[in-house]
Design a protein around this motif. Sequence first.
Motif, short mmCIF file in Angstrom:
data_model
loop_
_atom_site.label_atom_id
_atom_site.label_comp_id
_atom_site.label_asym_id
_atom_site.label_seq_id
_atom_site.Cartn_x
_atom_site.Cartn_y
_atom_site.Cartn_z
N SER A 1 9.39 -5.65 -2.16
CA SER A 1 8.92 -4.70 -3.14
C SER A 1 9.37 -3.31 -2.73
CB SER A 1 7.40 -4.73 -3.22
OG SER A 1 6.95 -3.70 -4.04
N PRO B 1 8.81 -0.10 -4.75
CA PRO B 1 8.37 0.57 -5.95
C PRO B 1 9.12 1.89 -6.17
CG PRO B 1 6.60 0.46 -4.32
CD PRO B 1 7.79 -0.22 -3.75
N ARG C 1 7.62 0.98 7.94
CA ARG C 1 7.19 0.29 6.72
C ARG C 1 7.72 -1.14 6.81
NH1 ARG C 1 6.23 3.81 1.99
NH2 ARG C 1 6.07 5.92 2.82
N ASP D 1 -3.94 -12.99 -1.69
CA ASP D 1 -4.49 -11.76 -1.11
C ASP D 1 -5.37 -12.09 0.09
OD1 ASP D 1 -3.29 -10.07 -2.97
OD2 ASP D 1 -5.03 -10.05 -4.30
N THR E 1 -1.91 1.41 6.37
CA THR E 1 -2.00 1.45 4.91
C THR E 1 -1.28 0.24 4.35
OG1 THR E 1 -2.04 3.87 4.88
CG2 THR E 1 -1.41 2.77 2.82
N ILE E 2 -1.89 -0.38 3.33
CA ILE E 2 -1.28 -1.51 2.64
C ILE E 2 -1.18 -1.14 1.17
CG2 ILE E 2 -1.54 -3.92 1.96
CD1 ILE E 2 -3.25 -4.21 4.55
N GLN E 3 0.00 -1.34 0.60
CA GLN E 3 0.21 -1.10 -0.83
C GLN E 3 0.67 -2.39 -1.48
OE1 GLN E 3 2.57 2.35 -1.77
NE2 GLN E 3 1.87 3.43 0.04
N ASP E 4 0.13 -2.65 -2.68
CA ASP E 4 0.60 -3.78 -3.47
C ASP E 4 1.91 -3.41 -4.14
OD1 ASP E 4 -1.59 -5.50 -3.02
OD2 ASP E 4 -2.75 -4.48 -4.55
N GLY E 5 2.76 -4.39 -4.32
CA GLY E 5 4.03 -4.11 -4.97
C GLY E 5 4.55 -5.29 -5.76
N TYR F 1 3.76 -6.96 -0.58
CA TYR F 1 2.94 -5.95 0.08
C TYR F 1 3.83 -5.05 0.92
CZ TYR F 1 -0.83 -9.26 -0.86
OH TYR F 1 -1.71 -10.12 -1.46
N GLU F 2 3.44 -3.79 0.99
CA GLU F 2 4.10 -2.83 1.88
C GLU F 2 3.05 -2.39 2.90
OE1 GLU F 2 6.42 1.46 1.74
OE2 GLU F 2 5.27 0.80 0.01
#
Length: 163
Positions: free
Chosen positions: A4, A6, A61, A77, A97-101, A118-119
């Motif tokens: 991902s 974004p 990252r 998840d 930090t975790i970001q959805d992508g 996930y990032e």
Amino acid sequence: MALSFPRISGTRLAVAAAATAVLAVGAPAAYASLDDEAKPAPASSAAASTVARGKPFTETRLFFGTERPDGGPAVTDKQFMAFIDDEVTPGFPDGLTIQDGRGQWRDSNGKIERERSYELILLYPTTEARKRDVQIEEIRSDYEKKFAQDSVARLDERTRVDF
């Protein structure tokens, strides 16, 4: 495995992939050349009047895909967060930090694959880069093995951080 990225154009994605490949080969040597403080700007420079905030940190990252190349069920998840709790948090207890992508990539057959991803963003003092490199490579390897992934992409950048 899809990644991902974004809001990243195809050109930026290609640059990020190339940077990741270079970092994978030269990361240990590159870390050795990083100094603890930024070099001061010459007095005649316009930057001399700019105050540098924060301390030297490395930002890593990691990009985790969730589809399994073998056709098995996608990583949920709950499974991903359990992986973070068990494999990442012990080595990085100060925060992450975790970001959805949503990611896409071209597989070895030329097919465009799309998947949820996930990032993971990790920040650590540049002086700890050698030690952290080993931990991060273990995280990547453990995820690949546990969830039958082809790879986990990695991007490292030097930055300054002020908490």
